[in-house]
Motif scaffolding. Sequence first.
Motif, PDB file in Angstrom:
ATOM      1  N   TYR A  58       0.828  -1.004   0.023  1.00  0.00           N
ATOM      2  CA  TYR A  58      -0.159  -0.483  -0.089  1.00  0.00           C
ATOM      3  C   TYR A  58       0.933   1.277   0.025  1.00  0.00           C
ATOM      4  O   TYR A  58       2.383   1.118   0.451  1.00  0.00           O
ATOM      5  CB  TYR A  58      -1.034   0.331   1.173  1.00  0.00           C
ATOM      6  CG  TYR A  58       0.137  -0.069   2.437  1.00  0.00           C
ATOM      7  CD1 TYR A  58       0.204   0.968   3.075  1.00  0.00           C
ATOM      8  CD2 TYR A  58       0.263  -0.946   3.293  1.00  0.00           C
ATOM      9  CE1 TYR A  58       0.406   0.983   4.316  1.00  0.00           C
ATOM     10  CE2 TYR A  58       0.745  -1.218   4.306  1.00  0.00           C
ATOM     11  CZ  TYR A  58       0.707   0.138   5.229  1.00  0.00           C
ATOM     12  OH  TYR A  58       1.566   0.338   6.170  1.00  0.00           O
ATOM     13  N   ILE A  59       0.508   2.329  -0.476  1.00  0.00           N
ATOM     14  CA  ILE A  59       1.325   3.227  -0.510  1.00  0.00           C
ATOM     15  C   ILE A  59      -0.826   4.430  -0.357  1.00  0.00           C
ATOM     16  O   ILE A  59      -1.231   4.486  -0.682  1.00  0.00           O
ATOM     17  CB  ILE A  59       1.624   4.168  -1.963  1.00  0.00           C
ATOM     18  CG1 ILE A  59       2.628   3.349  -2.779  1.00  0.00           C
ATOM     19  CG2 ILE A  59       2.302   5.130  -1.555  1.00  0.00           C
ATOM     20  CD1 ILE A  59       2.708   2.853  -4.139  1.00  0.00           C
ATOM     21  N   TYR A  61       4.050   7.146   1.629  1.00  0.00           N
ATOM     22  CA  TYR A  61       4.392   6.355   2.894  1.00  0.00           C
ATOM     23  C   TYR A  61       4.292   4.772   1.758  1.00  0.00           C
ATOM     24  O   TYR A  61       3.089   4.849   1.589  1.00  0.00           O
ATOM     25  CB  TYR A  61       3.366   6.447   4.180  1.00  0.00           C
ATOM     26  CG  TYR A  61       4.244   5.377   5.286  1.00  0.00           C
ATOM     27  CD1 TYR A  61       5.404   5.013   5.839  1.00  0.00           C
ATOM     28  CD2 TYR A  61       3.236   3.483   5.007  1.00  0.00           C
ATOM     29  CE1 TYR A  61       5.767   4.287   6.040  1.00  0.00           C
ATOM     30  CE2 TYR A  61       4.437   2.612   6.283  1.00  0.00           C
ATOM     31  CZ  TYR A  61       5.482   3.049   6.374  1.00  0.00           C
ATOM     32  OH  TYR A  61       5.581   1.991   7.240  1.00  0.00           O
ATOM     33  N   ILE A  62       5.374   3.934   2.119  1.00  0.00           N
ATOM     34  CA  ILE A  62       4.910   2.909   1.152  1.00  0.00           C
ATOM     35  C   ILE A  62       4.805   1.774   2.743  1.00  0.00           C
ATOM     36  O   ILE A  62       6.134   1.835   3.122  1.00  0.00           O
ATOM     37  CB  ILE A  62       6.060   2.791   0.438  1.00  0.00           C
ATOM     38  CG1 ILE A  62       6.070   3.911  -0.892  1.00  0.00           C
ATOM     39  CG2 ILE A  62       5.748   1.558  -0.640  1.00  0.00           C
ATOM     40  CD1 ILE A  62       7.219   4.125  -1.331  1.00  0.00           C
ATOM     41  N   GLY A  63       4.219   0.804   2.287  1.00  0.00           N
ATOM     42  CA  GLY A  63       4.083  -0.137   3.310  1.00  0.00           C
ATOM     43  C   GLY A  63       3.591  -1.706   3.139  1.00  0.00           C
ATOM     44  O   GLY A  63       3.058  -1.714   1.857  1.00  0.00           O
ATOM     45  N   SER A  64       3.642  -2.517   3.742  1.00  0.00           N
ATOM     46  CA  SER A  64       2.965  -4.297   3.017  1.00  0.00           C
ATOM     47  C   SER A  64       2.402  -4.251   4.304  1.00  0.00           C
ATOM     48  O   SER A  64       3.313  -4.503   5.455  1.00  0.00           O
ATOM     49  CB  SER A  64       4.166  -5.044   2.522  1.00  0.00           C
ATOM     50  OG  SER A  64       5.161  -4.890   3.845  1.00  0.00           O
ATOM     51  N   ILE A  78      -5.587   6.625   1.704  1.00  0.00           N
ATOM     52  CA  ILE A  78      -4.183   5.212   0.488  1.00  0.00           C
ATOM     53  C   ILE A  78      -4.848   6.262  -1.012  1.00  0.00           C
ATOM     54  O   ILE A  78      -5.674   6.028  -1.548  1.00  0.00           O
ATOM     55  CB  ILE A  78      -5.709   4.270   0.890  1.00  0.00           C
ATOM     56  CG1 ILE A  78      -5.092   3.469   1.846  1.00  0.00           C
ATOM     57  CG2 ILE A  78      -5.735   2.965  -0.704  1.00  0.00           C
ATOM     58  CD1 ILE A  78      -6.891   2.232   2.129  1.00  0.00           C
ATOM     59  N   PHE A  79      -3.397   5.853  -0.829  1.00  0.00           N
ATOM     60  CA  PHE A  79      -3.151   6.398  -2.154  1.00  0.00           C
ATOM     61  C   PHE A  79      -3.080   5.188  -3.970  1.00  0.00           C
ATOM     62  O   PHE A  79      -3.819   5.458  -4.830  1.00  0.00           O
ATOM     63  CB  PHE A  79      -1.642   7.157  -2.657  1.00  0.00           C
ATOM     64  CG  PHE A  79      -1.668   7.263  -4.511  1.00  0.00           C
ATOM     65  CD1 PHE A  79      -1.792   8.737  -4.756  1.00  0.00           C
ATOM     66  CD2 PHE A  79      -0.167   6.833  -5.072  1.00  0.00           C
ATOM     67  CE1 PHE A  79      -1.551   9.299  -5.457  1.00  0.00           C
ATOM     68  CE2 PHE A  79      -0.461   7.549  -5.774  1.00  0.00           C
ATOM     69  CZ  PHE A  79      -0.691   8.862  -6.364  1.00  0.00           C
ATOM     70  N   ILE A 105       5.783   6.648  -8.365  1.00  0.00           N
ATOM     71  CA  ILE A 105       4.250   6.746  -7.024  1.00  0.00           C
ATOM     72  C   ILE A 105       3.268   6.638  -8.439  1.00  0.00           C
ATOM     73  O   ILE A 105       2.002   5.559  -8.411  1.00  0.00           O
ATOM     74  CB  ILE A 105       4.738   6.755  -5.924  1.00  0.00           C
ATOM     75  CG1 ILE A 105       5.942   6.167  -5.517  1.00  0.00           C
ATOM     76  CG2 ILE A 105       3.380   6.612  -5.094  1.00  0.00           C
ATOM     77  CD1 ILE A 105       6.251   6.752  -3.637  1.00  0.00           C
ATOM     78  N   LYS A 106       3.352   7.800  -8.587  1.00  0.00           N
ATOM     79  CA  LYS A 106       1.840   8.423  -9.492  1.00  0.00           C
ATOM     80  C   LYS A 106       1.747   7.617 -10.531  1.00  0.00           C
ATOM     81  O   LYS A 106       0.358   7.774 -11.510  1.00  0.00           O
ATOM     82  CB  LYS A 106       2.656  10.065  -9.670  1.00  0.00           C
ATOM     83  CG  LYS A 106       2.401  10.974  -8.343  1.00  0.00           C
ATOM     84  CD  LYS A 106       2.635  11.886  -8.585  1.00  0.00           C
ATOM     85  CE  LYS A 106       2.816  12.955  -7.438  1.00  0.00           C
ATOM     86  NZ  LYS A 106       3.268  14.467  -8.076  1.00  0.00           N
TER      87      LYS A 106
END
Length: 99
Positions: A5-6, A16-19, A47-48, A75-76
């Motif tokens: 998720y970003i 912010y990037i995570g899993s 959430i992006f 990311i975009k």
Amino acid sequence: MAFVYILYSQSIDSFYIGSCLDLDIRIKQHLNHTFNGFTSRSDDWQIFFTIENLAFEQARKIEKHIKKMKSKKFIKNLVLYPELSDKLKQIKICAVSFR
């Protein structure tokens, strides 16, 4: 199954990037500042982008790959060009064999 998720904060113009394994719980942790980390800098995380239905190891590899890019444009582009996320899903998990 796991997620990548970003999150995006408009007030600090940051991603912010995570899993994780459970996205709903993890988002609540970010919003409640359960951990005193990067996301505690802002209260407006949204959430992006997400990729779902991944093996956890695969999700971690994709997370690391996105972070390694160090690019807001990348990311975009994940949102603008769905084929990029399809390519990310093709990242293989290296199996370790013990002999």
